[in-house]
Enzyme design. Sequence first.
Site, short mmCIF file in Angstrom:
data_model
loop_
_atom_site.label_atom_id
_atom_site.label_comp_id
_atom_site.label_asym_id
_atom_site.label_seq_id
_atom_site.Cartn_x
_atom_site.Cartn_y
_atom_site.Cartn_z
N TYR A 60 0.83 -1.19 0.00
CA TYR A 60 0.00 0.00 0.00
C TYR A 60 0.87 1.25 0.00
O TYR A 60 1.86 1.33 0.73
CB TYR A 60 -0.89 0.01 1.24
CG TYR A 60 -1.78 1.22 1.34
CD1 TYR A 60 -3.03 1.23 0.74
CD2 TYR A 60 -1.37 2.37 2.01
CE1 TYR A 60 -3.85 2.33 0.81
CE2 TYR A 60 -2.18 3.48 2.09
CZ TYR A 60 -3.42 3.46 1.48
OH TYR A 60 -4.22 4.56 1.55
N TRP B 20 1.41 5.50 -2.14
CA TRP B 20 1.26 6.31 -3.35
C TRP B 20 2.38 6.07 -4.36
O TRP B 20 2.16 6.12 -5.54
CB TRP B 20 1.22 7.79 -2.96
CG TRP B 20 -0.10 8.23 -2.44
CD1 TRP B 20 -0.76 7.73 -1.35
CD2 TRP B 20 -0.94 9.24 -2.98
NE1 TRP B 20 -1.95 8.38 -1.19
CE2 TRP B 20 -2.09 9.33 -2.16
CE3 TRP B 20 -0.82 10.11 -4.04
CZ2 TRP B 20 -3.12 10.23 -2.39
CZ3 TRP B 20 -1.85 11.02 -4.27
CH2 TRP B 20 -2.98 11.06 -3.47
#
Length: 770
Positions: free
Chosen positions: A111, A113
């Site tokens: 997980y 960005w």
Amino acid sequence: MTSRELTSSHWGVYEVVRWDGEACGLRPLAEDPDPSPIGVAMWDAYQSPLRIRRPAVRRSWLRGGPGSAPELRGREPFVEVDWDEALDLVASEVGRVRRDHGNSAIFGGSYGWSSAGRFHHAQSQIHRFLNLVGGYVGHTDTYSLGAGKVIMRNVMHQLDELLDIHHDWNVMAQHTRLIVAFGGVPAKNAQVTPGGSPEHRVRSGLARLAGEGCRFVHISPVRHDFDGPEGSVEWLPVRPNTDAAAMIALACEIVRSGRHDAAFLQRYCVGFDHWADYLLGCTDGIVKDAEWAAPITGLDPARLRKLAAELVDTRSLINVAWSLQRAEHGEQPFWAAVALASVVGQIGLPGGGVAMGYGPINRPGSAHPKFGGPTFPQGRNPIGPPIPCARIADMLLHPGGAYDYDGERRTYADIELVYWAGGNPFHHHQDLNRLAVAWRKPATVVVHEQFWNAHARMADIVLPATSTLERDDIGFASREPLMVAMKAVLKPPGEARDDFAIFAALSARLGTVAQFTEGRTPAEWLRAMYERSADSATRAGVELPSFDEFWEAGFARIESACAEPVVMLGDYRRDPDAHPLKTSTGRIELHSATIAGYGYEDCPGHPVWLAPNEWLGGAAAMRFPLHMLSDQPHTKLHSQLDHNALSLANKVSGREPLRIHPNDARSRGISDGDLLRIFNDRGACLAGARLDAGLLPGVVQLATGAWWDPSWDRADALDLHGNPNVLTQDVGSSRMSQGCSAQSCLVEVERFAGDAPAHRAFELPEFTTR
């Protein structure tokens, strides 16, 4: 087409600055009305001495193999090795785990960005690699929107699709005359959009609305979380975690006065009668009116009654910040907002209804065309189901344990190998001390990382990855006006490699390289991805130039000759039968028979107010009387680039600032700039005092993102740098979504006694020989 040298980041699109032909920095895009300064700061940050330059292996693991001294993760030296040895170790470990435990023993959710580029997107790269070797345990949902995504797809529509069809700013300027914002509209959060925006719209959009006569009512514990023009915003300070009670009271006042839109409720909704019984006290004898809500929320009941009338009297929009659902019972404020807007009856009208996106990211409000951008295909994962992303520690601590999720009873896998590329669990996750204990469970932790942060320090094998500025890629964000040719402008530090190169080398060792690369180089992948996206653009009425023209120009402008105003759920309003919602009934569900059938006491079949375990009105506040909010910082995205100059300038004596109301500071003998200890039963951290009268008394605010720096020699593992996630609770928002509950957090604050310990967050780890 005039060529430009651009790059893209999650903070926006930037121009490359050259001097005598050499790239020497970045500057904001000239046409961006409100550029973020964070992207400019990444130029120096990516050239930091903290970059990882060679593969490294934790000493005990290198000497003893998988499972060796996992309790020493984060606190023992590393041994640098060459790439061949590192790749052999990783490939061997992936093979061992697959052979001895099966692919369900590999956690590869990764997980985070990571890169704004669509090819060098670390999560896509690792998922493709792992899928081709048999799959992995993944994750679903996000820390940002765990509860919100689950509840919205059940009661209104898929949230990701709704974010793309929020009213555009032009529509709102023409029609919206009242915005009631629960949690504000903070432009600092809207600095970011996945893939990068060349056009930051929130501040200018709010200014234009104000100029057209729109009024703003800001319901939040924090005054400065609404970036409307000065004098245009009415602030109603509310107790944290009580927004659902305020929404329920507003709806009750509208229904009691007979001003609810009965025709809308009949045609577009199901379950209003059930919810009305709750509002009017038919089920429990308690009328949920403004007088009921006042002692819960701290809001003036007379102002609530007046606001209820104002919502009906004018074209109004109810906006809900994402932070509201990152809490215990986080489903309720989103569901209650939908129900309140349904009672008002303006959903689907231009500029009216409900929104879940103005402020958290830049994308909502855009009128630019929508089409599928370039993507690196991940393939199919045969291992399932994924875990809710905020339940990592539960999975590691309780292998084989059962849990509920959206009507299903699932079981946690027994994880032997954690493989992470992109993101930082020791930023995102709650109760980091608990996560550190859970992190001892896997035999091996492998990470790809750019910097020596806590994510890297807590690993067994660390592979150095390149940054956005060191590789060719394509920058793209949904509903933005540019696609960017991101050409490498810096050389990788040391021996850092692209994720694609790393996984291709591992695939060669595991016999899947032909499937992983498909015989393409990175340049060939960029061309293929662009051309697939161009086909999607054509179907949406957008004509993109050829790839060669795009790459030569440095960008492609995204325009459509047939662009129409974006009205959220306008088609549904015109014809709900022809354009049904993606719920079980095709309608807005104010009472969900499906959810009611699950029997979840913490998420019943209609919107309710449920008191969290940690809030200012509960028993826990007797010991920890301050409610801590952990918001998105304005100087970085999560923990990315915490060491950049902008982030460092915001710190107080090198630590993250804690905002505290002057009254709360005075009663504790705290002055501006003091070193503070923030604590509860889960942990403690140090931070610098920053007095702020723009907070509701009893509320403190500590932004996320400080690189975790625990004192291993202390019983409380005191974090020396100011990371709020040593204090937040690691519990699911409910059995329905299992989202994160970071915003339900009580603490106490005191001046730190004794000499201030130096933090080590920005120091290199110790290296040793074998």
